[in-house]
Design a protein around this motif. Sequence first.
Motif, PDB file in Angstrom:
ATOM      1  N   LEU A   1     -10.484 -25.803   9.407  1.00 18.95           N
ATOM      2  CA  LEU A   1     -11.028 -24.490   9.078  1.00 18.95           C
ATOM      3  C   LEU A   1     -12.249 -24.164   9.930  1.00 18.95           C
ATOM      4  CD1 LEU A   1     -10.637 -24.367   5.184  1.00 18.95           C
ATOM      5  CD2 LEU A   1      -9.121 -23.457   6.960  1.00 18.95           C
ATOM      6  N   PHE A   2     -13.076 -25.160  10.229  1.00 21.62           N
ATOM      7  CA  PHE A   2     -14.217 -24.909  11.115  1.00 21.62           C
ATOM      8  C   PHE A   2     -13.723 -24.441  12.481  1.00 21.62           C
ATOM      9  CE2 PHE A   2     -17.395 -26.046  14.277  1.00 21.62           C
ATOM     10  CZ  PHE A   2     -18.572 -25.591  13.702  1.00 21.62           C
ATOM     11  N   GLU A   3     -12.711 -25.103  13.006  1.00 24.04           N
ATOM     12  CA  GLU A   3     -12.182 -24.727  14.323  1.00 24.04           C
ATOM     13  C   GLU A   3     -11.604 -23.318  14.310  1.00 24.04           C
ATOM     14  OE1 GLU A   3      -9.408 -27.841  15.026  1.00 24.04           O
ATOM     15  OE2 GLU A   3     -10.945 -29.334  15.547  1.00 24.04           O
ATOM     16  N   LEU A   4     -10.952 -22.944  13.201  1.00 19.92           N
ATOM     17  CA  LEU A   4     -10.339 -21.619  13.103  1.00 19.92           C
ATOM     18  C   LEU A   4     -11.355 -20.529  12.776  1.00 19.92           C
ATOM     19  CD1 LEU A   4      -7.138 -22.609  11.090  1.00 19.92           C
ATOM     20  CD2 LEU A   4      -7.168 -21.711  13.426  1.00 19.92           C
ATOM     21  N   TYR A   5     -12.288 -20.826  11.893  1.00 23.99           N
ATOM     22  CA  TYR A   5     -13.217 -19.810  11.407  1.00 23.99           C
ATOM     23  C   TYR A   5     -14.448 -19.655  12.288  1.00 23.99           C
ATOM     24  CZ  TYR A   5     -10.713 -19.997   6.894  1.00 23.99           C
ATOM     25  OH  TYR A   5      -9.776 -19.953   5.894  1.00 23.99           O
ATOM     26  N   CYS A   6     -14.817 -20.694  13.017  1.00 21.29           N
ATOM     27  CA  CYS A   6     -16.034 -20.673  13.837  1.00 21.29           C
ATOM     28  C   CYS A   6     -15.679 -21.028  15.282  1.00 21.29           C
ATOM     29  CB  CYS A   6     -17.066 -21.653  13.288  1.00 21.29           C
ATOM     30  SG  CYS A   6     -17.439 -21.448  11.532  1.00 21.29           S
ATOM     31  N   PRO A   7     -14.831 -20.223  15.927  1.00 21.11           N
ATOM     32  CA  PRO A   7     -14.331 -20.606  17.255  1.00 21.11           C
ATOM     33  C   PRO A   7     -15.423 -20.715  18.304  1.00 21.11           C
ATOM     34  CG  PRO A   7     -13.736 -18.330  16.741  1.00 21.11           C
ATOM     35  CD  PRO A   7     -14.269 -18.933  15.472  1.00 21.11           C
ATOM     36  N   GLY A   8     -16.437 -19.857  18.229  1.00 27.46           N
ATOM     37  CA  GLY A   8     -17.520 -19.938  19.201  1.00 27.46           C
ATOM     38  C   GLY A   8     -18.323 -21.216  19.046  1.00 27.46           C
ATOM     39  N   LYS A   9     -18.641 -21.565  17.812  1.00 30.04           N
ATOM     40  CA  LYS A   9     -19.416 -22.780  17.565  1.00 30.04           C
ATOM     41  C   LYS A   9     -18.609 -24.026  17.930  1.00 30.04           C
ATOM     42  CE  LYS A   9     -22.345 -20.562  14.154  1.00 30.04           C
ATOM     43  NZ  LYS A   9     -22.748 -20.397  12.745  1.00 30.04           N
TER      44      LYS A   9
ATOM     45  N   ARG B   1     -16.332 -24.100  20.277  1.00 28.28           N
ATOM     46  CA  ARG B   1     -16.224 -24.117  21.737  1.00 28.28           C
ATOM     47  C   ARG B   1     -17.518 -24.584  22.394  1.00 28.28           C
ATOM     48  NH1 ARG B   1     -15.962 -18.613  25.371  1.00 28.28           N
ATOM     49  NH2 ARG B   1     -16.285 -19.581  27.409  1.00 28.28           N
ATOM     50  N   TYR B   2     -18.655 -24.084  21.931  1.00 25.43           N
ATOM     51  CA  TYR B   2     -19.925 -24.378  22.591  1.00 25.43           C
ATOM     52  C   TYR B   2     -20.532 -25.713  22.156  1.00 25.43           C
ATOM     53  CZ  TYR B   2     -20.400 -19.791  24.827  1.00 25.43           C
ATOM     54  OH  TYR B   2     -20.221 -18.683  25.629  1.00 25.43           O
ATOM     55  N   VAL B   3     -20.301 -26.102  20.902  1.00 27.84           N
ATOM     56  CA  VAL B   3     -20.934 -27.320  20.384  1.00 27.84           C
ATOM     57  C   VAL B   3     -19.893 -28.304  19.865  1.00 27.84           C
ATOM     58  CG1 VAL B   3     -22.614 -28.273  18.750  1.00 27.84           C
ATOM     59  CG2 VAL B   3     -23.011 -26.007  19.764  1.00 27.84           C
ATOM     60  N   GLY B   4     -19.018 -27.847  18.993  1.00 24.24           N
ATOM     61  CA  GLY B   4     -18.025 -28.722  18.374  1.00 24.24           C
ATOM     62  C   GLY B   4     -18.502 -29.233  17.025  1.00 24.24           C
ATOM     63  N   ARG B   5     -17.564 -29.379  16.103  1.00 23.36           N
ATOM     64  CA  ARG B   5     -17.909 -29.752  14.730  1.00 23.36           C
ATOM     65  C   ARG B   5     -18.601 -31.107  14.655  1.00 23.36           C
ATOM     66  NH1 ARG B   5     -15.464 -33.023  10.984  1.00 23.36           N
ATOM     67  NH2 ARG B   5     -15.659 -32.477   8.759  1.00 23.36           N
ATOM     68  N   ASP B   6     -18.055 -32.125  15.295  1.00 26.40           N
ATOM     69  CA  ASP B   6     -18.643 -33.462  15.186  1.00 26.40           C
ATOM     70  C   ASP B   6     -20.048 -33.499  15.766  1.00 26.40           C
ATOM     71  OD1 ASP B   6     -16.325 -34.314  13.997  1.00 26.40           O
ATOM     72  OD2 ASP B   6     -15.510 -35.267  15.796  1.00 26.40           O
ATOM     73  N   GLU B   7     -20.235 -32.846  16.907  1.00 22.41           N
ATOM     74  CA  GLU B   7     -21.562 -32.804  17.518  1.00 22.41           C
ATOM     75  C   GLU B   7     -22.524 -32.004  16.644  1.00 22.41           C
ATOM     76  OE1 GLU B   7     -24.687 -33.298  20.353  1.00 22.41           O
ATOM     77  OE2 GLU B   7     -22.871 -34.408  19.830  1.00 22.41           O
ATOM     78  N   TRP B   8     -22.015 -30.947  16.029  1.00 16.51           N
ATOM     79  CA  TRP B   8     -22.843 -30.132  15.126  1.00 16.51           C
ATOM     80  C   TRP B   8     -23.395 -31.005  13.998  1.00 16.51           C
ATOM     81  CZ3 TRP B   8     -23.200 -24.707  16.011  1.00 16.51           C
ATOM     82  CH2 TRP B   8     -23.952 -23.992  15.069  1.00 16.51           C
TER      83      TRP B   8
END
Length: 444
Positions: A293-301, A303-310
Motif C-alpha cells: 500500500l505504501f508503494e501504491l499510495y505514496c509513489p513519489g516517496k 521512488r525518491y526514498v523507499g519504504r525501508d529507507e524511510w
Amino acid sequence: MTSPNRTALVEELMGRFPQVPPEAVIKEDLLRGGMAFDDSALSGGDDGDVKPKSYFIFSFDHRTLPELGAAALNRPPEEIVLTGGSYGLRRTVVSVRVNPDSPYVVRAGEDGALGLYLDGTRIADVGLPPMPDYYRHTLANGKSVMEVAPTIQWGYLVYLTVFRVCQYFGAKEECQYCDINHNWRQHKAAGRPYTGVKPVEEVLEALEIIDRHDTAGASKAYTLTGGSITSQVGGRDEADFYGHYAKAIEERFPGRWIGKVVAQALPRDDVQRFHDYGISIYHPNFEVWDRRLFELYCPGKERYVGRDEWHRRILDSTEVFGARNVIPNFVAGVEMAEPFGFTSVDEAINSTAEGLRFFMSNGVVPRFTTWCPEPTTPLGKANPQGAPLEYHIRLLETYRATLEEYGLTSPPGYGPAGPGRAVFSVSSFMDSLSADEPVAAGAE
C-alpha cells in the motif's frame, strides 16, 4: 454516509467496545464522514465572532469549495466542541470536515442553542470557538494572521504551512489520499488569499501579534510544515527551507512555543540541522504501514526514498531528537481504501498493529490523522464513504493496548490526554488515552 440507521451502528459499537470512550466514537465518525451545517451554525466569515475554518493545509472537506455553497461563502468554524447530550459527553474538540450529506447536522434548536443532531435527534450541545483577538489584527501589508499563522486545536497549536504545495506532483508522484495541491488551486481559483510560500518576515510578524494578544497563553506549540521538497525552494533544500524558519522563530521567541516540524524522513545530517535550528519535535510521517500500500499510495516517496529507507531514517533520527521526540504520523483508514486496500477490518488492524509494534518497540510513539476522503484525490473519489467506523474504533483500542504493552505514554506536543481534556482535533487518539483525573460528563 446517509443511512437512517447510523445511530444504531454508533450505539452498537459503543456497546461492543466499552473501553473506548463514547466521545471518541462520535468524534471518529465525524472525522471520517464529516458533518453538515445549518446556516444558523456558520461562522459569519472572517469578520464575525466565531473563529472560521482556515483550510490550514488540506481541504478536509467532502466537497470542493464550489460545491459547498453557503458553507464556502459563510465559513464553517475551525472546530466545534461537544458536551453533554444523550451520551453525557465530556468536552470533545472536533476538527470541522464539511459534508452536506452527513447524518450529523450542526444547527440551532428551538431554544436557539446549537446542537449536534444525528438522524434528526439532538445528541450533544455544540460550542463554537470564539474569534481570537489576534485574528482581528493584520500585518503591515494587510494580510490576516489567519492566512499566515492560523491556530488550531482550540488555540493550542500555531500551524505554519509555509509551503502550500508539494513537489510530488501528478498521478505518478502525489500521495493518493492527499489534496494539498488541489487545495491550493481551489483557493486561488476562488480568489481567496492563499500564499504559496510564506516569507519568514511575515511569519515572524504574525507570531508577534499572536504573542502580544494571546494573553491567556493558550498557544503552546507551533508546527512548521508544507509540501515535500524534492529539489529546492528559494535556493534551499528541504532541511534548510523549513529549518531557516525555525531558526528565525527560535531567535526571536526563544522558548515561547514547542517547535515542531513535519518533513520527509531525511538523512541524519539533515535531521541534525533541524535540531540545531531549535526544533524540539520531528514528524517524519510514515503514512501507511503495509509495504504494497505504501508503494501504491505514496509513489513519489517510494521512488525518491523507499519504504525501508524511510523507516530506517525514522529510527536514525531518534539518535538526534531522542525516541520520545520523533513522532511519525500515519493516515488512519487508507488501509481499507478500494481497490487496493484490505477488505476486512481484521486484516487492516493487524497490519497497522504490526507497524505500531515496530515503532513502539523502538521507543517511538506514532500518532495518526483520521482519513478524510477528499473528493479530488484518487482514493477519495473511489471511497467517498471512507473506512468503516469499526476500523477506527478498533484502532483506538489497539493503539492504547500497544502503548501500554511497551510502557509508553502519550507523545509530547499534543496537549493533555484523556476524554474531556484532549484538544488534538484531527483524530481521537489523545481522547482515548488515560487522564490523571476523571472529568465529569458535560464538563466545559
